[in-house]
Design an enzyme around this catalytic site. Sequence first.
Site, mmCIF file in Angstrom:
data_model
loop_
_atom_site.group_PDB
_atom_site.id
_atom_site.type_symbol
_atom_site.label_atom_id
_atom_site.label_comp_id
_atom_site.label_asym_id
_atom_site.label_seq_id
_atom_site.Cartn_x
_atom_site.Cartn_y
_atom_site.Cartn_z
ATOM 1 N N LYS A 52 -9.372 2.241 -2.511
ATOM 2 C CA LYS A 52 -9.628 1.718 -1.164
ATOM 3 C C LYS A 52 -11.013 2.150 -0.694
ATOM 4 O O LYS A 52 -11.394 3.316 -0.827
ATOM 5 C CB LYS A 52 -8.548 2.221 -0.202
ATOM 6 N N TYR A 88 -8.838 5.312 13.536
ATOM 7 C CA TYR A 88 -8.688 4.917 14.934
ATOM 8 C C TYR A 88 -7.213 4.671 15.199
ATOM 9 O O TYR A 88 -6.418 4.517 14.278
ATOM 10 C CB TYR A 88 -9.511 3.662 15.249
ATOM 11 N N CYS A 141 -5.333 -3.150 2.276
ATOM 12 C CA CYS A 141 -5.191 -3.202 3.730
ATOM 13 C C CYS A 141 -6.518 -3.361 4.467
ATOM 14 O O CYS A 141 -7.084 -4.439 4.540
ATOM 15 C CB CYS A 141 -4.419 -1.983 4.223
ATOM 16 N N THR A 159 16.052 7.472 26.883
ATOM 17 C CA THR A 159 16.172 6.148 27.503
ATOM 18 C C THR A 159 15.014 5.800 28.433
ATOM 19 O O THR A 159 15.055 4.767 29.097
ATOM 20 C CB THR A 159 17.491 6.051 28.289
ATOM 21 N N SER A 216 19.097 2.637 29.922
ATOM 22 C CA SER A 216 20.086 3.196 28.991
ATOM 23 C C SER A 216 20.943 2.091 28.382
ATOM 24 O O SER A 216 21.362 2.189 27.224
ATOM 25 C CB SER A 216 20.967 4.226 29.695
ATOM 26 N N GLU A 272 0.841 -1.202 0.000
ATOM 27 C CA GLU A 272 0.000 0.000 0.000
ATOM 28 C C GLU A 272 0.877 1.255 0.000
ATOM 29 O O GLU A 272 1.845 1.365 0.769
ATOM 30 C CB GLU A 272 -0.898 -0.021 1.238
ATOM 31 N N SER A 318 0.524 -2.345 7.146
ATOM 32 C CA SER A 318 -0.047 -2.754 8.431
ATOM 33 C C SER A 318 1.033 -2.707 9.497
ATOM 34 O O SER A 318 1.937 -3.545 9.512
ATOM 35 C CB SER A 318 -0.619 -4.181 8.316
ATOM 36 N N ILE A 356 19.587 -0.077 33.646
ATOM 37 C CA ILE A 356 19.176 -1.060 32.640
ATOM 38 C C ILE A 356 18.533 -0.412 31.422
ATOM 39 O O ILE A 356 18.691 -0.895 30.293
ATOM 40 C CB ILE A 356 18.239 -2.113 33.278
ATOM 41 N N GLY A 412 22.964 8.637 26.681
ATOM 42 C CA GLY A 412 23.464 8.894 28.022
ATOM 43 C C GLY A 412 23.459 7.606 28.825
ATOM 44 O O GLY A 412 22.397 7.009 29.035
#
Length: 559
Positions: free
Chosen positions: A115, A121, A151, A414, A314, A41, A198, A312, A307
């Site tokens: 289409k 939505y 689609c 992060t 970063s 598409e 999609s 955990i 940074g």
Amino acid sequence: MKIALAQINPTVGDFAGNAKKILEYATRADTLGVGLVVFPELAVCGYPPADLLEKASFVARAEQVVAELAGWTATAGRPAILCGTVMATKASVGKQVRNVAALLDGGRVSFVQQKMLLPFYDVFDEQRYFEPAAEQTLVCVGGEPLAITICEDAWNDKGFWPRQMYPVDPVEKLMGRWESQPKELAGQQRVILNISASPYWQGKPQVRQNMLAALARRHHAFVAMTNQVGGNDSLVFDGSSLVIRPDGHVVARAASFAEDLVVFDTRDGEAIAAATQVDEVAAMWSALVLGTRDYVRKCGFSKALVGLSGGIDSALVAAIAVEALGKENVIGVGMPTEYSSLGSIDDARKLAKNLGVRFELLPIHDVFAQFQHVLQPLFAGTPFGLAEENLQPRIRGTLLMALSNKFGALVLTTGNKSEMSTGYCTLYGDMVGALAVIGDVMKMRVYALSRYVNRVKEVIPWETISKPPSAELRPEQRDTDSLPPYEVLDPILEAYVERYCSAEQIAEEQGVDVALVRSVLQLVEKSEYKRQQAAPVLKVTRKSFGMGRRFPIAVKVQV
């Protein structure tokens, strides 16, 4: 006739690049003896083009490129091309643009399918731009009749969905045309082609396959879907193009999260063994890597800054960046204060070494002290608190942006989804950056992804994974000082943010105190102003922050 599904990665607005890619794949398919090559598409202009569609010059350029592509098919023996594009409408009323599948054959645009179902939505906004088709028809290619859908046109099967989104089912109507021409189409294999853009979210590829299989069984037809692959802004497209025979079994399957070319022949239809369920953690990892790579590169950059705090979040973002861009294109920056533990600094160094990235240490003790000195006349007599804590990430954000400007590298934020949900993040501080790589990943999923990164060898230091999470903005700080444990918090947030459950529903469903639930929901509601100033978030769940979740900022909500 053999048909090729060309699963490509277009860039929005790159008409020359997209056309070149279309011709490359069409040429490859030609060597395989196919009669038709099917592209996704809006492959010509890229998806989603958003308000670019309101520029007449954009639509005109798309039509010009389609005409040029059609010229390729003028040479005898070359396959026809079916590709998604935009075209101007012919009517004097309604929207001015159509989302179409254009059949290019014999040097011209021989057929256009418009289409019909325009989603409006979540992340979709197609009713804003496109005029829906009033009717759709079958078309013959190489003597074979085809039902072409775009689609969403295939996403309204009453036999699959408990509630239909639209009053009409385009596939059912097209199959009705088959029924109305029994003599002309007698003995012809039913083939439904679907060209898609999609987007991925956790679990969607399996939902998509199940839905298409239900269509195949209901209409006794081959169903072939060509899906876009790649990242465009917040959206990641997984590809995973499929061919399903009338009994619902998969005949052919394209790669996930990579470009691919798949050829099938409806005269055969030997079912391949159904692929095992894709590990969702592995799929999410692939989505984040692809989304990061395409965001950085399609924005015209090649390098990224992260940074590194020794935490955990970063660490995971740095690992994703290295996989996406290469270790030579990632710079890690440690910016400790007096509250940063030696262990965190050591963990950041070890991570950088494991990843093979450049690591720079910029202590901010003196800068932090100077800020406090300047503010002292106004802060006099007040205790150390949130203002002083937030100064630290804001100093770090300023330094990262300075490095970004100097070296032309994008800053990757992060923060995870748990933090963004509850406002446990600092505006103009740790939220500074061009892309929120894990902004749609709850904290517990961060741990799962980090363990996935370490599946072969230690990349993210195990000390980083095992230590209690902390922002390290004051002495002995822990996340649990301000938030429930993440194993309790994340299910509450998932239910409220992604499924819109009430406090009472969540408390009953999860067996937690309703007062605790309400306190969490209040944090979510109070933090909307932060999220609407955040960097774009890579969408990997059904409901992410960003354009697919639209809430007012100034509001009083009873939770």
